[in-house]
Scaffold this active site. Structure first.
Site, PDB file in Angstrom:
ATOM      1  N   ASP A   1      66.190  37.298  39.959  1.00 25.42           N
ATOM      2  CA  ASP A   1      65.274  37.318  38.812  1.00 25.42           C
ATOM      3  C   ASP A   1      65.943  37.382  37.445  1.00 25.42           C
ATOM      4  O   ASP A   1      65.335  37.904  36.507  1.00 25.42           O
ATOM      5  CB  ASP A   1      64.288  38.490  38.921  1.00 25.42           C
ATOM      6  CG  ASP A   1      63.262  38.277  40.018  1.00 25.42           C
ATOM      7  OD1 ASP A   1      63.176  37.133  40.517  1.00 25.42           O
ATOM      8  OD2 ASP A   1      62.562  39.240  40.368  1.00 25.42           O
TER       9      ASP A   1
ATOM     10  N   ARG B   1      67.957  30.514  40.275  1.00 26.61           N
ATOM     11  CA  ARG B   1      66.888  29.635  39.780  1.00 26.61           C
ATOM     12  C   ARG B   1      66.803  29.594  38.263  1.00 26.61           C
ATOM     13  O   ARG B   1      66.426  28.580  37.681  1.00 26.61           O
ATOM     14  CB  ARG B   1      65.551  30.057  40.395  1.00 26.61           C
ATOM     15  CG  ARG B   1      65.455  29.685  41.868  1.00 26.61           C
ATOM     16  CD  ARG B   1      64.306  30.356  42.542  1.00 26.61           C
ATOM     17  NE  ARG B   1      64.469  31.808  42.608  1.00 26.61           N
ATOM     18  CZ  ARG B   1      63.609  32.637  43.170  1.00 26.61           C
ATOM     19  NH1 ARG B   1      62.516  32.157  43.705  1.00 26.61           N
ATOM     20  NH2 ARG B   1      63.843  33.936  43.197  1.00 26.61           N
TER      21      ARG B   1
ATOM     22  N   LYS C   1      77.905  37.685  50.228  1.00 24.36           N
ATOM     23  CA  LYS C   1      76.656  37.725  49.459  1.00 24.36           C
ATOM     24  C   LYS C   1      75.559  38.072  50.453  1.00 24.36           C
ATOM     25  O   LYS C   1      75.393  37.371  51.454  1.00 24.36           O
ATOM     26  CB  LYS C   1      76.401  36.360  48.813  1.00 24.36           C
ATOM     27  CG  LYS C   1      75.068  36.265  48.069  1.00 24.36           C
ATOM     28  CD  LYS C   1      75.020  34.992  47.228  1.00 24.36           C
ATOM     29  CE  LYS C   1      73.706  34.823  46.499  1.00 24.36           C
ATOM     30  NZ  LYS C   1      72.608  34.353  47.371  1.00 24.36           N
TER      31      LYS C   1
ATOM     32  N   PRO D   1      75.520  30.139  44.711  1.00 16.89           N
ATOM     33  CA  PRO D   1      75.461  29.000  45.632  1.00 16.89           C
ATOM     34  C   PRO D   1      73.995  28.681  45.898  1.00 16.89           C
ATOM     35  O   PRO D   1      73.200  29.598  46.136  1.00 16.89           O
ATOM     36  CB  PRO D   1      76.138  29.536  46.906  1.00 16.89           C
ATOM     37  CG  PRO D   1      76.088  31.020  46.811  1.00 16.89           C
ATOM     38  CD  PRO D   1      75.991  31.363  45.348  1.00 16.89           C
TER      39      PRO D   1
ATOM     40  N   CYS E   1      71.065  34.107  53.780  1.00 13.51           N
ATOM     41  CA  CYS E   1      70.103  33.007  53.957  1.00 13.51           C
ATOM     42  C   CYS E   1      68.949  33.463  54.862  1.00 13.51           C
ATOM     43  O   CYS E   1      69.167  33.970  55.957  1.00 13.51           O
ATOM     44  CB  CYS E   1      70.802  31.773  54.537  1.00 13.51           C
ATOM     45  SG  CYS E   1      69.641  30.416  54.770  1.00 13.51           S
TER      46      CYS E   1
END
Ligand SMILES: Cc1cc2nc3c(=O)[nH]c(=O)nc-3n(C[C@H](O)[C@H](O)[C@H](O)COP(=O)(O)O)c2cc1C
Length: 309
Positions: free
Chosen positions: A201, A224, A140, A17, A101
């Site tokens: 990563d 990412r 998460k 997400p 978050c």
């Protein structure tokens, strides 16, 4: 293949997400290329309970998102319970709770990664979701808030009833910087019996192999590393699909048209196009054009250039 509760995934490679990134079009492409699960971006339970229309737009699913997952955030167990009971949420197969978050506005309200500091409240939230829905509930979280607490935290959450856990190997203090610590993923895997997904990563197919080998995790979640590169899922899973960047970008735009307006689409697509050009020859010029783009026609012109790169 990995199962989350009674939900079987077609692959153990997941798309994370990501607020402002994991939109309907991007999720469609990730699934087309072999992602086993995609999540909505984090959605506020309070906004759902208040009936915020914009928030409900985020609930749209792509046709290939089966099974599907929604990620919720908040700190009030009753709001989680009420949100889970909303008719609009019944189409989702999995309810994921955001406990990672790091953003100050979120953390200051006791939401996101702040829940790692309040495990009793985190437990109540998991139980509220389980009571409010008949779906598997997952979480998460990070390696910890300011130091590593993830293995103990994960074990408590397993006792509360979660069906899977994703661990991002950074503390809240690290935000998104520094290298992710994969060792903590290994320690979480050793602490619980439910499936554990490693995150942080992963940029290449060989990173996936390495993380699974190093940690013993049941699957991985890319964030990412997949932006502007949805076909990375085919590279990792070995799925045979033709790749046509321009046609993918057009599909992405057309799917967004069903949920939002041109200005918002331009904003969303800028982020994806920046991902597409990363590391490519001539990237500097294209990045400049992306920054200056104002209309969908501008975006489409840039997409043509990217496809030719
Ligand atoms: C732009 C952006 C938005 C994000 N939004 C969310 C979110 O809504 N929910 C969540 O759990 N994590 C969110 N994350 C964190 C990612 O899911 C992931 O845990 C993190 O980026 C580490 O993975 P990576 O190193 O592969 O990028 C976000 C990350 C980024 C870069």
């Amino acid at each position: 293949m990995v199962k989350i509760g009674n939900v079987e995934l077609s692959s153990n490679i997941l798309l994370a997400p990501m607020a402002g990134v994991s939109d309907l079009g991007f999720r469609y492409l990730a699934r087309k290329y072999g992602a086993g699960l995609t999540y909505t971006e984090m959605i506020s339970v309070k906004a759902l309970c208040f009936g915020n229309r914009r928030t409900f737009d985020l609930l749209a699913l792509a046709e290939n998102e089966s099974p599907s997952a929604i990620q919720l955030f908040g700190s009030d167990p009753e709001a989680f319970y009420n949100a889970c009971r909303l008719p609009e949420l019944q189409k989702f197969d999995i309810i994921d709770i955001n406990m990672g978050c790091p953003v100050r506005k979120v953390v200051s309200r006791g939401e996101g990664s702040a829940l790692m500091k309040t495990p009793t409240l985190a437990t109540e939230i998991v139980k509220a979701c389980l009571e409010g829905s008949n779906k598997p509930v997952t979480i998460k979280h990070r390696s910890g808030y300011d130091h590593e607490t993830a293995p103990e935290f994960a074990s408590l959450m397993e006792k509360a009833g979660v069906s899977a856990i994703t661990v991002h190997g950074r503390t809240r203090e690290q935000m998104y910087t520094g290298a992710a610590d994969w060792e903590v993923i290994k320690r979480v895997k050793q602490a619980v019996r439910v499936p554990v997904f490693g995150n942080g990563d992963i940029k290449t197919a060989s990173d996936v192999k390495e993380m699974i080998q190093q940690t013993g995790c049941d699957g991985v979640m890319l964030a990412r590393g997949a932006i502007g590169n949805p076909s990375i899922f085919a590279e990792i899973t070995g799925k045979q699909v033709d790749i046509d960047i321009f046609s993918d970008i057009m599909t992405h735009i057309n799917l967004l048209k069903s949920t939002t307006h041109e200005e918002a689409i331009v904003g969303l697509m800028k982020c994806h196009l920046m991902g597409h050009v990363k590391g490519k020859v001539g990237a500097r010029d294209v990045r400049f054009s992306v920054g200056a783009a104002k209309t969908l026609d501008d975006i489409i012109e840039i997409a043509k250039r990217i496809a030719e790169c």
